[in-house]
Scaffold this active site. Structure first.
Site, PDB file in Angstrom:
ATOM      1  N   THR A  95     -11.524 -19.252  40.626  1.00  0.00           N
ATOM      2  CA  THR A  95     -11.226 -18.270  39.583  1.00  0.00           C
ATOM      3  C   THR A  95     -12.036 -18.595  38.339  1.00  0.00           C
ATOM      4  O   THR A  95     -11.859 -19.655  37.738  1.00  0.00           O
ATOM      5  CB  THR A  95      -9.726 -18.277  39.245  1.00  0.00           C
ATOM      6  OG1 THR A  95      -9.000 -17.929  40.420  1.00  0.00           O
ATOM      7  CG2 THR A  95      -9.390 -17.291  38.148  1.00  0.00           C
ATOM      8  N   LYS A 171      -9.719 -10.390  40.153  1.00  0.00           N
ATOM      9  CA  LYS A 171      -8.870 -11.587  40.165  1.00  0.00           C
ATOM     10  C   LYS A 171      -8.234 -11.824  38.793  1.00  0.00           C
ATOM     11  O   LYS A 171      -7.084 -12.266  38.699  1.00  0.00           O
ATOM     12  CB  LYS A 171      -9.695 -12.810  40.590  1.00  0.00           C
ATOM     13  CG  LYS A 171      -8.940 -14.147  40.555  1.00  0.00           C
ATOM     14  CD  LYS A 171      -7.865 -14.262  41.624  1.00  0.00           C
ATOM     15  CE  LYS A 171      -6.903 -15.424  41.400  1.00  0.00           C
ATOM     16  NZ  LYS A 171      -7.374 -16.713  41.813  1.00  0.00           N
ATOM     17  N   LYS A 239      -5.453 -22.320  32.251  1.00  0.00           N
ATOM     18  CA  LYS A 239      -6.838 -21.867  32.477  1.00  0.00           C
ATOM     19  C   LYS A 239      -6.899 -20.375  32.808  1.00  0.00           C
ATOM     20  O   LYS A 239      -7.654 -19.623  32.174  1.00  0.00           O
ATOM     21  CB  LYS A 239      -7.447 -22.671  33.629  1.00  0.00           C
ATOM     22  CG  LYS A 239      -8.812 -22.153  34.096  1.00  0.00           C
ATOM     23  CD  LYS A 239      -9.405 -22.991  35.219  1.00  0.00           C
ATOM     24  CE  LYS A 239      -8.836 -22.691  36.591  1.00  0.00           C
ATOM     25  NZ  LYS A 239      -9.339 -21.446  37.196  1.00  0.00           N
TER      26      LYS A 239
END
Lengths: 292, 292
Positions: A95, A171, A239
């Site tokens: 990601t 995503k 994150k």
């Protein structure tokens, strides 16, 4: 597509690499952790002496590392891109922010290799069960080349576009929902605890009502444990929601709910819980409201 | 339990009353809307000349009105409580604040009638399909007396406690999740629209990934329509998230995500969209971020 170099044999990467082995691919591992490399070798994979050696005769290099910086480290400074055969595929499944993915893709293509932007959803459970959702962006011919590998890793495989960064964007939207869904379960449980309702009862009722979410069913039970097993850490959502908000900043899109959810994960990490299971974002609510 | 007086023949109440008729209960309707009363009569119900007449020989009075103020109006000023036989049951199924429910329960018990606090989840679709989730709080004997009626209305029936207000509290926690889940789908779609990703693709992928929620699957498709059919209005969540935040205020529990979600529904209502389908909270994000 016969031989795949696989970088990042972590909680998700190792079972994914094993699933490739199970479908008859040759897999050469890349990881700083010798234990992970040994586990791959035990499952029938190769443990190469360096990243460059691992990719030397590979048809593709899959990157399932923690973040974009690690991907860049392996590809560029680590020499994997230069050692990868011309015309082979670099497939980034971690990601990462869409802009960074587009930059990496540009450098990969300039070096004469193909690039696939293909992040996944489904977590450790999905990685183990080969039931991941894969959101791939690349040229159609390259998608067809990677498809057998994707089918070894996931169940729901989508070709979301041709431009590197489009997979990462899908995503990012996915992670906005995932991160907020975890945080709001914690918020709901904190209110229930404050007013003295049994959280087990709440979990049972909500799991089958209009209040249900995948995250409620998956993280809810672990939220009721004081020290649950870590399947994905608080710092992963520090994150990932960070990437969500970075995308909002770049595109000038206000995301007020995601911003609040990020604060709760940040605070959990700041109190020293960054490596705890992400369900433990509930500790931020307990800290805030003085319950538990 | 043979005859039930049913107050509030709206989008949920009318199909619920019909489901009671379908299971062999006599149902006498109470509503200011003559069309709704006529629809109940056509389905085999009774259309009484007044609330007092409707409850005169009833075993229970179910209240499925819009809010606590309407329930109090029918019970007290409207004379229904005084006209209800002694020992009969008042069953409040509307979404109301726990404190107000406890107050109403006290007055009902002081008048010699039983009280059940039994809000529902599942919306119009669940009301029609008799698949509602019912969260009932009352004495065990009264729960057993109401159970056949609940089984005519829902599939998942929970006895969550004995104190009036406990059902309302569970429903409040449920609505916190429901309201935030709708708003965050809107936020995610707004980001996807801003970066130019196809929302139909997003909806398909997220509906089967870890990002899934009951609300994403139910409201997501209507969020992509400009003027969808109204199954539940924006103003319902203005009210229900208002109850969530009122409960937070009363118990001194900070609920930052619910507070933001409430603002988005409030803003939608303030722009004149209060009676639009609640999926149209997405218009607040489009207004805020200048997309569509």
């Amino acid at each position: 597509m016969k031989k795949i170099a696989f970088a990042g044999l972590g909680a998700m990467g190792l079972p994914m690499a094993k699933n490739l082995l199970g479908r008859g691919f040759q897999v050469s591992g890349i990881d700083l952790n010798a234990t992970a490399l040994a586990a791959l070798a035990e499952a029938g994979g190769e443990s190469a002496p360096s990243a460059a050696a691992a990719v030397a005769d590979a048809d593709a290099l899959i990157l399932m590392v923690v973040n974009a910086a690690q991907a860049e480290q392996i590809l560029f400074a680590g020499g994997a891109l230069a050692a990868l055969p011309a015309g082979a595929v670099v497939c980034l499944m971690a990601t990462c922010p869409a802009g960074v993915v587009a930059d990496i893709a540009e450098r990969v293509r300039a070096a004469g290799r193909h690039f696939v932007d293909a992040p996944v959803s489904g977590g450790v459970a999905g990685a183990k069960a080969a039931s991941l959702t894969i959101m791939a962006a690349c040229a159609p011919a390259i998608y067809q080349r990677m498809l057998p590998a994707f089918q070894a890793l996931g169940e729901r495989i989508f070709h979301v576009g041709e431009q590197a960064g489009q997979g990462a964007t899908v995503k990012t939207v996915n992670q906005l929902l995932c991160g907020v869904h975890i945080a709001v379960v914690a918020e709901a449980f904190a209110l229930a605890a404050k007013v003295g309702v049994d959280l087990e009862v709440i979990l049972e009722i909500m799991s089958g009502s209009a209040a249900a979410s995948w995250m409620l069913r998956d993280r809810g039970p672990r939220m009721l444990q004081a020290e649950p097993e870590v399947t994905s850490a608080v710092d992963i959502f520090v994150k990932d929601l960070g990437i969500v908000l970075e995308t909002g900043r770049e595109t000038r899109c206000a995301l007020p709910i995601a911003a609040i959810a990020h604060q709760m994960f940040l605070a959990a990490s700041g109190r020293g819980d960054g490596r705890a299971d992400d369900s433990q974002v509930i500790r931020s609510y307990y800290a805030l409201n003085g319950t538990r």
